[in-house]
Design a protein around this motif. Sequence first.
Motif, PDB file in Angstrom:
ATOM      1  N   LEU A 264       0.821  -1.209   0.000  1.00  0.00           N
ATOM      2  CA  LEU A 264       0.000   0.000   0.000  1.00  0.00           C
ATOM      3  C   LEU A 264       0.856   1.261   0.000  1.00  0.00           C
ATOM      4  CD1 LEU A 264      -2.798  -1.106   2.474  1.00  0.00           C
ATOM      5  CD2 LEU A 264      -2.750  -1.261  -0.006  1.00  0.00           C
ATOM      6  N   THR A 265       2.165   1.097  -0.216  1.00  0.00           N
ATOM      7  CA  THR A 265       3.122   2.203  -0.337  1.00  0.00           C
ATOM      8  C   THR A 265       3.108   3.133   0.867  1.00  0.00           C
ATOM      9  OG1 THR A 265       1.612   3.688  -1.535  1.00  0.00           O
ATOM     10  CG2 THR A 265       2.870   2.109  -2.857  1.00  0.00           C
ATOM     11  N   ILE A 266       2.862   2.567   2.062  1.00  0.00           N
ATOM     12  CA  ILE A 266       2.895   3.384   3.279  1.00  0.00           C
ATOM     13  C   ILE A 266       4.340   3.552   3.735  1.00  0.00           C
ATOM     14  CG2 ILE A 266       2.154   3.549   5.681  1.00  0.00           C
ATOM     15  CD1 ILE A 266      -0.266   1.818   4.873  1.00  0.00           C
ATOM     16  N   GLY A 267       5.063   2.420   3.839  1.00  0.00           N
ATOM     17  CA  GLY A 267       6.477   2.447   4.164  1.00  0.00           C
ATOM     18  C   GLY A 267       6.800   3.055   5.507  1.00  0.00           C
ATOM     19  N   TYR A 268       6.334   2.428   6.595  1.00  0.00           N
ATOM     20  CA  TYR A 268       6.610   2.957   7.933  1.00  0.00           C
ATOM     21  C   TYR A 268       8.097   2.849   8.289  1.00  0.00           C
ATOM     22  CZ  TYR A 268       1.756   3.655   9.185  1.00  0.00           C
ATOM     23  OH  TYR A 268       0.482   4.124   9.246  1.00  0.00           O
ATOM     24  N   GLY A 269       8.779   1.827   7.795  1.00  0.00           N
ATOM     25  CA  GLY A 269      10.208   1.694   8.054  1.00  0.00           C
ATOM     26  C   GLY A 269      10.553   1.014   9.357  1.00  0.00           C
ATOM     27  N   ASP A 270       9.544   0.520  10.114  1.00  0.00           N
ATOM     28  CA  ASP A 270       9.858  -0.175  11.365  1.00  0.00           C
ATOM     29  C   ASP A 270      10.401  -1.575  11.113  1.00  0.00           C
ATOM     30  OD1 ASP A 270       7.446  -0.869  10.315  1.00  0.00           O
ATOM     31  OD2 ASP A 270       6.444  -1.174  12.249  1.00  0.00           O
ATOM     32  N   ILE A 271       9.975  -2.193   9.996  1.00  0.00           N
ATOM     33  CA  ILE A 271      10.505  -3.498   9.572  1.00  0.00           C
ATOM     34  C   ILE A 271      10.900  -3.362   8.108  1.00  0.00           C
ATOM     35  CG2 ILE A 271      10.005  -5.946   9.259  1.00  0.00           C
ATOM     36  CD1 ILE A 271       7.928  -5.770  11.411  1.00  0.00           C
ATOM     37  N   TYR A 272      12.122  -3.709   7.776  1.00  0.00           N
ATOM     38  CA  TYR A 272      12.572  -3.564   6.396  1.00  0.00           C
ATOM     39  C   TYR A 272      13.657  -4.614   6.109  1.00  0.00           C
ATOM     40  CZ  TYR A 272      16.178  -0.960   8.878  1.00  0.00           C
ATOM     41  OH  TYR A 272      17.160  -0.586   9.763  1.00  0.00           O
ATOM     42  N   PRO A 273      13.792  -5.010   4.856  1.00  0.00           N
ATOM     43  CA  PRO A 273      14.806  -6.027   4.498  1.00  0.00           C
ATOM     44  C   PRO A 273      16.219  -5.437   4.493  1.00  0.00           C
ATOM     45  CG  PRO A 273      13.625  -5.295   2.551  1.00  0.00           C
ATOM     46  CD  PRO A 273      12.943  -4.648   3.701  1.00  0.00           C
ATOM     47  N   ILE A 274      17.179  -6.264   4.868  1.00  0.00           N
ATOM     48  CA  ILE A 274      18.578  -5.809   4.886  1.00  0.00           C
ATOM     49  C   ILE A 274      19.458  -6.628   3.943  1.00  0.00           C
ATOM     50  CG2 ILE A 274      18.451  -4.885   7.232  1.00  0.00           C
ATOM     51  CD1 ILE A 274      19.767  -7.439   8.237  1.00  0.00           C
ATOM     52  N   THR A 275      18.989  -7.762   3.480  1.00  0.00           N
ATOM     53  CA  THR A 275      19.773  -8.566   2.531  1.00  0.00           C
ATOM     54  C   THR A 275      19.504  -8.070   1.117  1.00  0.00           C
ATOM     55  OG1 THR A 275      18.039 -10.224   2.228  1.00  0.00           O
ATOM     56  CG2 THR A 275      19.555 -10.555   4.064  1.00  0.00           C
ATOM     57  N   ALA A 276      20.434  -8.391   0.227  1.00  0.00           N
ATOM     58  CA  ALA A 276      20.303  -7.932  -1.161  1.00  0.00           C
ATOM     59  C   ALA A 276      19.064  -8.530  -1.822  1.00  0.00           C
ATOM     60  CB  ALA A 276      21.558  -8.317  -1.953  1.00  0.00           C
ATOM     61  N   PHE A 277      18.855  -9.838  -1.635  1.00  0.00           N
ATOM     62  CA  PHE A 277      17.694 -10.474  -2.252  1.00  0.00           C
ATOM     63  C   PHE A 277      16.397  -9.974  -1.609  1.00  0.00           C
ATOM     64  CE2 PHE A 277      14.862 -14.045  -3.325  1.00  0.00           C
ATOM     65  CZ  PHE A 277      15.078 -14.072  -4.698  1.00  0.00           C
ATOM     66  N   GLY A 278      16.451  -9.711  -0.300  1.00  0.00           N
ATOM     67  CA  GLY A 278      15.275  -9.187   0.392  1.00  0.00           C
ATOM     68  C   GLY A 278      14.888  -7.809  -0.116  1.00  0.00           C
ATOM     69  N   ARG A 279      15.904  -6.957  -0.398  1.00  0.00           N
ATOM     70  CA  ARG A 279      15.603  -5.627  -0.922  1.00  0.00           C
ATOM     71  C   ARG A 279      15.052  -5.705  -2.346  1.00  0.00           C
ATOM     72  NH1 ARG A 279      20.907  -2.322   1.406  1.00  0.00           N
ATOM     73  NH2 ARG A 279      20.138  -2.207   3.570  1.00  0.00           N
ATOM     74  N   LEU A 280      15.584  -6.663  -3.126  1.00  0.00           N
ATOM     75  CA  LEU A 280      15.034  -6.879  -4.459  1.00  0.00           C
ATOM     76  C   LEU A 280      13.568  -7.289  -4.368  1.00  0.00           C
ATOM     77  CD1 LEU A 280      15.362  -7.170  -7.532  1.00  0.00           C
ATOM     78  CD2 LEU A 280      16.140  -9.527  -7.126  1.00  0.00           C
ATOM     79  N   MET A 281      13.287  -8.205  -3.430  1.00  0.00           N
ATOM     80  CA  MET A 281      11.907  -8.646  -3.218  1.00  0.00           C
ATOM     81  C   MET A 281      11.027  -7.468  -2.766  1.00  0.00           C
ATOM     82  SD  MET A 281       9.751 -11.067  -3.354  1.00  0.00           S
ATOM     83  CE  MET A 281      10.962 -12.331  -3.713  1.00  0.00           C
TER      84      MET A 281
END
Length: 343
Positions: free
Chosen positions: A222-239
Amino acid sequence: MAAKKTESGSATADRRTDSTSSTRRDAYRKRVFDIIQIGQVSDLPSRTFDFFIITMILLNIAALFLRTFDELKSWSSLFDLTDTVTTGVFIVEYLLRLWTADILYPEDGKIRSRLHFIRSFNGMVDLLTILPMFFLNGFIAFRMLRVVRILRLFRINAYYDSFFVIRNVIIKKKNQLTSSLFIIFILMLASSLCIYSTEHEAQPEAFGNAFSGLWWSIATLLTIGYGDIYPITAFGRLMGGITAILGVLTVAIPTGIISAGFVEEYTNVANPLNDRSLNLEEIIVNLDSSWIGKKVPVIEHDAAIRILLVYRDGKRRYAKASDVIRLDDVLVFERAERDEDQA
């Protein structure tokens, strides 16, 4: 014989008294109905009642908000009294509307008309604003629904108003909207499972199981992007990037469906019979109208018109001979030509 005549005369007099009493009760009930409905400028008691109800609604909402201020705790007893008095007024008003429901819905019986009112949008709004007084304390925000009542009093939500247009669009497009929401739900579950697979080892505290990524999935899709939980691995960021792009595309689907529905609805409202070249007129049936409670053929005969459409509760329909005209109906009609001898 004289005794029998006396008894017969007494019975007749009793029947006349009962009939007169019943007529007076009906007239009194009709007057109560006129007062509690949206008033006309010429009906001072009804207009006064409208403004009285508006004042009660504003006082109730003001007390609801002011009691949340710690600085005003010394005034809490006044706020409680205001809440009790205004809610008491709403309860009395609701009971009066139940009592006069058969006048609002003349085609229904006394019981069915009351059930009709309870199930109606206005009846549900009035009921939900009263219930928190007795139970459902956690749903005290229901009282904010009284704002809808203010809109109704000012006739802002007539048949062409945005509230009814929005409702009609949602009803007409419910199948498409349900399908698009189902797609969004599936994407949320899928992205939650994928982000768990890629981020669990790197962030076991943040992504402990598949469902722990659901909050991240909702915020990303929903493009809110609170930033409290976020990916740190390269593949996770791609996902995460793929999920964000899919979220923009997916949310655009129900937006497009609703936009198309608005275009269709406003086209229908603006040109209800755009396939016919008719000189159409429209009228809102108000309290002063003698058409309330009459069937379409009777009105057509008396007024020398032909009723084509009836807008009621935000819905448009073609007029039928069995339709009984109610208060606040909007009639679209064309004038019939009378013969010269009838003119």
